[in-house]
Design a protein around this motif. Structure first.
Motif, PDB file in Angstrom:
ATOM      1  N   ILE A  61       0.856  -1.187   0.000  1.00  0.00           N
ATOM      2  CA  ILE A  61       0.000   0.000   0.000  1.00  0.00           C
ATOM      3  C   ILE A  61       0.892   1.236   0.000  1.00  0.00           C
ATOM      4  O   ILE A  61       1.667   1.445   0.936  1.00  0.00           O
ATOM      5  CB  ILE A  61      -0.919   0.037   1.241  1.00  0.00           C
ATOM      6  CG1 ILE A  61      -1.772  -1.222   1.304  1.00  0.00           C
ATOM      7  CG2 ILE A  61      -1.791   1.286   1.222  1.00  0.00           C
ATOM      8  CD1 ILE A  61      -2.448  -1.428   2.639  1.00  0.00           C
ATOM      9  N   GLU A  62       0.782   2.046  -1.058  1.00  0.00           N
ATOM     10  CA  GLU A  62       1.498   3.321  -1.131  1.00  0.00           C
ATOM     11  C   GLU A  62       0.554   4.417  -0.670  1.00  0.00           C
ATOM     12  O   GLU A  62      -0.550   4.544  -1.188  1.00  0.00           O
ATOM     13  CB  GLU A  62       1.946   3.612  -2.560  1.00  0.00           C
ATOM     14  CG  GLU A  62       3.048   2.715  -3.067  1.00  0.00           C
ATOM     15  CD  GLU A  62       3.450   3.088  -4.476  1.00  0.00           C
ATOM     16  OE1 GLU A  62       3.939   4.218  -4.691  1.00  0.00           O
ATOM     17  OE2 GLU A  62       3.246   2.245  -5.378  1.00  0.00           O
ATOM     18  N   GLU A  63       0.999   5.220   0.292  1.00  0.00           N
ATOM     19  CA  GLU A  63       0.208   6.337   0.808  1.00  0.00           C
ATOM     20  C   GLU A  63       1.120   7.539   0.992  1.00  0.00           C
ATOM     21  O   GLU A  63       2.026   7.479   1.821  1.00  0.00           O
ATOM     22  CB  GLU A  63      -0.426   5.980   2.158  1.00  0.00           C
ATOM     23  CG  GLU A  63      -1.383   4.819   2.100  1.00  0.00           C
ATOM     24  CD  GLU A  63      -1.897   4.429   3.478  1.00  0.00           C
ATOM     25  OE1 GLU A  63      -1.223   4.701   4.481  1.00  0.00           O
ATOM     26  OE2 GLU A  63      -2.987   3.847   3.529  1.00  0.00           O
ATOM     27  N   GLU A  64       0.875   8.588   0.215  1.00  0.00           N
ATOM     28  CA  GLU A  64       1.644   9.828   0.342  1.00  0.00           C
ATOM     29  C   GLU A  64       3.141   9.555   0.386  1.00  0.00           C
ATOM     30  O   GLU A  64       3.719   9.179  -0.606  1.00  0.00           O
ATOM     31  CB  GLU A  64       1.192  10.612   1.566  1.00  0.00           C
ATOM     32  CG  GLU A  64      -0.287  10.883   1.608  1.00  0.00           C
ATOM     33  CD  GLU A  64      -0.623  12.338   1.507  1.00  0.00           C
ATOM     34  OE1 GLU A  64       0.249  13.183   1.739  1.00  0.00           O
ATOM     35  OE2 GLU A  64      -1.790  12.615   1.187  1.00  0.00           O
ATOM     36  N   THR A  95       5.892  -0.434   8.012  1.00  0.00           N
ATOM     37  CA  THR A  95       5.572   0.860   7.408  1.00  0.00           C
ATOM     38  C   THR A  95       6.873   1.623   7.244  1.00  0.00           C
ATOM     39  O   THR A  95       7.621   1.776   8.208  1.00  0.00           O
ATOM     40  CB  THR A  95       4.594   1.657   8.296  1.00  0.00           C
ATOM     41  OG1 THR A  95       3.404   0.885   8.465  1.00  0.00           O
ATOM     42  CG2 THR A  95       4.253   2.995   7.658  1.00  0.00           C
TER      43      THR A  95
END
Length: 130
Positions: A61-64, A95
């Motif tokens: 999951i890529e987030e910002e 993370t």
């Protein structure tokens, strides 16, 4: 991102990792696969040691400015009884904050011989003008 905020982001990332490890301890089997960042002129690579994890057992999951890697290593299939257990198994989640800017949504993962390599396109590439 300004240069002055990098130490704060590193501390926050360290605290997030510590929290994940403490939560894993309360659930029984902590596991945080070791990881390295590698930078080339055009890419940023996240390299993780994940022996025994099948490619379909990962979630990315890529987030910002972060990437979350989740996975699951099942216990070995055996007819015997374990006399001691040192190898971690079960779920993990790591993370990571990107150490350099990347182009969102460019993460491409490849699993080979128990090593997961995730390639991200760098936003600011180094171009050699000769």
């Amino acid at each position: 991102m300004s240069g002055g905020s990098e130490p704060v982001l590193r501390r926050i990332n360290s605290l997030m990792q510590l929290r994940q490890e403490v939560e894993a301890l309360s659930h029984g089997a902590p596991w945080a696969p070791p990881a390295d960042w590698l930078e080339t002129d055009t890419e940023l690579l996240l390299i993780m040691d994940v022996p025994g994890v099948e490619s379909d057992a990962f979630e990315l999951i890529e987030e910002e400015n972060t990437v979350v890697v989740r996975g699951q290593r099942p216990p070995p299939e055996t007819d015997g009884s374990f006399l001691s257990v040192e190898r971690p198994q079960g779920s993990f989640q790591r993370t990571f904050s990107f150490p350099v800017e990347t182009v969102p949504g460019t993460g491409q993962a490849q699993l080979r011989a128990g090593v997961l390599v995730i390639r991200f396109e760098k936003r600011h590439k180094i171009i050699d003008h000769e």
